[in-house]
Write an enzyme that holds these catalytic residues in place. Structure first.
Site, PDB file in Angstrom:
ATOM      1  N   SER A 173       9.782   5.618  -2.896  1.00  0.00           N
ATOM      2  CA  SER A 173       9.527   4.670  -1.812  1.00  0.00           C
ATOM      3  C   SER A 173       8.391   5.207  -0.954  1.00  0.00           C
ATOM      4  CB  SER A 173      10.782   4.483  -0.948  1.00  0.00           C
ATOM      5  OG  SER A 173      10.480   3.767   0.237  1.00  0.00           O
ATOM      6  N   SER A 174       7.583   4.294  -0.427  1.00  0.00           N
ATOM      7  CA  SER A 174       6.518   4.721   0.491  1.00  0.00           C
ATOM      8  C   SER A 174       7.091   5.382   1.733  1.00  0.00           C
ATOM      9  CB  SER A 174       5.661   3.512   0.885  1.00  0.00           C
ATOM     10  OG  SER A 174       5.049   2.935  -0.251  1.00  0.00           O
ATOM     11  N   ARG A 175       8.316   5.020   2.101  1.00  0.00           N
ATOM     12  CA  ARG A 175       8.940   5.593   3.300  1.00  0.00           C
ATOM     13  C   ARG A 175       9.499   6.995   3.061  1.00  0.00           C
ATOM     14  NH1 ARG A 175      10.253  -0.101   4.244  1.00  0.00           N
ATOM     15  NH2 ARG A 175       9.505  -0.707   6.327  1.00  0.00           N
ATOM     16  N   GLY A 214       0.805  -1.209   0.000  1.00  0.00           N
ATOM     17  CA  GLY A 214       0.000   0.000   0.000  1.00  0.00           C
ATOM     18  C   GLY A 214       0.834   1.253   0.000  1.00  0.00           C
ATOM     19  N   HIS A 240       2.585   4.752  -4.903  1.00  0.00           N
ATOM     20  CA  HIS A 240       3.161   5.937  -5.533  1.00  0.00           C
ATOM     21  C   HIS A 240       3.418   5.613  -7.009  1.00  0.00           C
ATOM     22  CE1 HIS A 240       6.866   3.656  -5.106  1.00  0.00           C
ATOM     23  NE2 HIS A 240       6.738   3.655  -3.784  1.00  0.00           N
ATOM     24  N   HIS A 289       4.846   2.164  -7.856  1.00  0.00           N
ATOM     25  CA  HIS A 289       3.833   1.102  -7.925  1.00  0.00           C
ATOM     26  C   HIS A 289       3.014   1.228  -9.206  1.00  0.00           C
ATOM     27  CE1 HIS A 289       4.340   1.432  -3.400  1.00  0.00           C
ATOM     28  NE2 HIS A 289       4.539   0.146  -3.591  1.00  0.00           N
ATOM     29  N   LYS A 311      13.927  -1.926  -7.107  1.00  0.00           N
ATOM     30  CA  LYS A 311      14.532  -1.253  -5.954  1.00  0.00           C
ATOM     31  C   LYS A 311      14.796  -2.256  -4.835  1.00  0.00           C
ATOM     32  CE  LYS A 311      12.054   1.438  -3.293  1.00  0.00           C
ATOM     33  NZ  LYS A 311      12.211   0.828  -1.943  1.00  0.00           N
TER      34      LYS A 311
END
Length: 528
Positions: free
Chosen positions: A201-203, A45, A48, A51, A165
């Site tokens: 990255s989601s982070r 989830g 971004h 994805h 990644k």
């Protein structure tokens, strides 16, 4: 788009989709795309553009696309950010719907049964988990492997898409699929970056503006090492130091590792012989970031795709001659297999027996034994099937009459594509087809989409028929036939006609063969 949270509902949806396809085939026996293909994009989830690139590729290559959203507790350590990890299900749903996803699966941990007592877990090879990210995240890859295996079992996709990644994760999943003989193709997709070079990255949403600027040091370090590699540096210690030198410019960045490994086995490399994976993990504040780059010591690959009648095979042979590269004649591989099937007395429609045969055969391209004058006249090497020269035999009328039926078999296609990719490991080839740049060699150094208008291709075909003494066929009839061929080629399940996103389109209307060859050679010299 459908949103499911239970295994039962997801399986029901997929069963119905497969059932509808079977019924459609019964009513349309001449359908050019008779197989239901399912693409799976597993995510945690907080979607971004990285994805989205996976979803878009899955959408292009499959009839049904399933995206899973599951923050997997098994892959988080006790001190990691499981509770803090961003959960944006509604935004994710909107992105998936806009991207044309068919089904989104967002189960709870309880639904996937991972909180049961002593749950069954999948254990990849310890050597692949005890390096790089595995050093600081014990148990992480066990958790990844367990959930990915569950999802592959639930969805039973033809293809599953993962971002490069997470290169260590990709290598482990590819090994898992191979070791467990799972019938799915793992499709690694390129890293998507911000304009600054920072890998998406989601982070990244944890980073403040200053940290976001500092985080670009990862990509800068990898780029420095890549430039050193392109200049001839092959030793691991020097390539790693090039990265560390850049990271040291950011005092607040705390590197966890900088490693150069074999991208398939994850074994550490002392020097790059063919291909190396240079990977980094570092912490910036409380945020853990990873990035990587592939270092390939190979000659370039030129991939040329395009519609039938655009002159690909003629042009490719000439380009290979001009550049001193091997013309990888993929059509000859299918012809060689067809010759072997006929010689072995196997029925053309006996797909299991042909699958057995293609899995055991050895096709080779060999330039030895030809005179220099012959090589100057043709870039095509001899074709060997299990050591026997079949260069002339595969051009027989009998082989020509049956090769299309053999090439249409899914297993044949899968095995021969794998062999083509093995030929390309050291590069130095020019190859043409319908999906060479998108599927067979997506990492080709130069991709060309060679095309011409339907009217121009009809005119060329009419002239060819006249030259062969086969009578007059109207341009209108030829245009209709070519348009229908284009439609079938672009919608077929096996080897569909596609233009790679990074391919250069070359429109050849009113150009001679010499002009087309010159244009491709010039592009090669400029870009490669």
């Amino acid at each position: 788009m459908r949103l499911f949270t239970t295994v039962t509902a997801l399986r029901c949806f997929l069963d119905l989709s497969r059932g509808r396809q079977r019924r459609s085939d019964e009513f349309s026996p001449m359908c050019s795309n008779p197989y239901l293909t399912i693409g799976l994009v597993p995510t945690m989830g907080a979607l971004h553009f990285g994805h989205l690139s996976l979803i878009q590729r899955a959408r292009r290559e499959n009839k049904v696309v399933v995206v899973t959203v599951f923050v997997n507790p098994l892959q988080f350590g006790p001190e990691e950010d499981f509770d803090r990890y961003p959960r944006t299900l509604e935004a994710d749903r909107q992105l998936c719907e806009q991207a044309g996803v068919d089904a989104m699966f967002a189960p709870t941990p309880q639904e996937l049964g991972i909180f049961s007592q002593q749950p069954t877990q999948v254990m990849p090879p310890s050597s692949m988990m005890s390096i790089m990210c595995g050093l600081s995240r014990p148990g992480h890859f066990d958790g990844v492997a367990t959930i990915v295996t569950k999802l592959l079992n639930l969805v039973q996709p033809d293809r599953a898409y993962f971002g490069q990644k997470d290169a260590q994760q990709v290598a482990i999943i590819q090994r898992l699929v191979a070791d467990l003989n799972l019938p799915v193709e793992i499709v690694p997709c390129p890293i998507v970056r911000e304009s600054s070079g920072l890998a998406l990255s989601s982070r990244n949403r944890y980073l403040n503006s200053e940290e976001r600027d500092q985080a670009t040091a990862l990509h800068k370090g990898l780029s420095q090492a890549d430039r050193a590699f392109r200049s001839g540096e092959r030793l691991s210690v020097n390539l790693i130091q090039a990265v560390k030198t850049e990271l040291e410019k950011v005092p607040t960045m705390k590197p966890e590792y900088v490693e150069l490994v074999n991208p398939t086995t994850l074994d550490r490399l002392e020097k790059v012989e063919e291909t190396g994976l240079l990977a980094i993990a570092a912490r910036l504040g409380s945020t853990r970031l990873i990035d990587n780059v592939f270092l390939r010591d190979r000659q370039p690959i030129v991939a040329i795709d395009g519609p039938a009648g655009a002159g690909k095979s003629t042009v490719v042979k000439r380009v290979a001659q001009e550049l001193g590269l091997l013309y990888l004649d993929t059509g000859a591989m299918y012809r060689a297999l067809t010759w072997l099937v006929l010689k072995s007395g196997i029925a053309i429609d006996d797909e299991p027996e042909i699958a057995e045969l293609v899995s055991r055969c050895l096709i080779e391209f060999d330039n030895t034994g030809r005179s220099s004058s012959a090589l100057q006249q043709s870039a095509t090497p001899r074709i060997l099937m299990n050591g026997q020269d079949v260069t002339e035999a595969i051009r027989s009328l009998e082989v020509t009459a049956q090769v299309s039926a053999i090439a249409a078999q899914a297993t044949v296609r899968k095995v021969l594509v794998r062999q083509q990719q093995q030929f390309g490991q050291r590069g130095g080839i020019v190859v043409e087809g319908r999906d060479i740049g998108t599927n067979v060699f997506p990492d080709a150094e130069l991709k060309i989409f060679l095309t011409a208008s339907v009217q121009e291709r009809a005119r060329r075909r009419q002239q060819d028929l006249k030259n062969q003494g086969k009578g007059e066929v109207s341009l209108q009839e030829l245009e209709k036939l070519i348009s229908e061929r284009d439609r079938k080629d672009s919608t077929r399940t096996l080897s569909p006609l596609k233009k790679a996103d990074d391919a250069i389109e070359l429109q050849t209307d009113h150009l001679t063969i010499e002009e087309v060859v010159h244009a491709i050679v010039r592009l090669y010299q400029e870009r490669v």
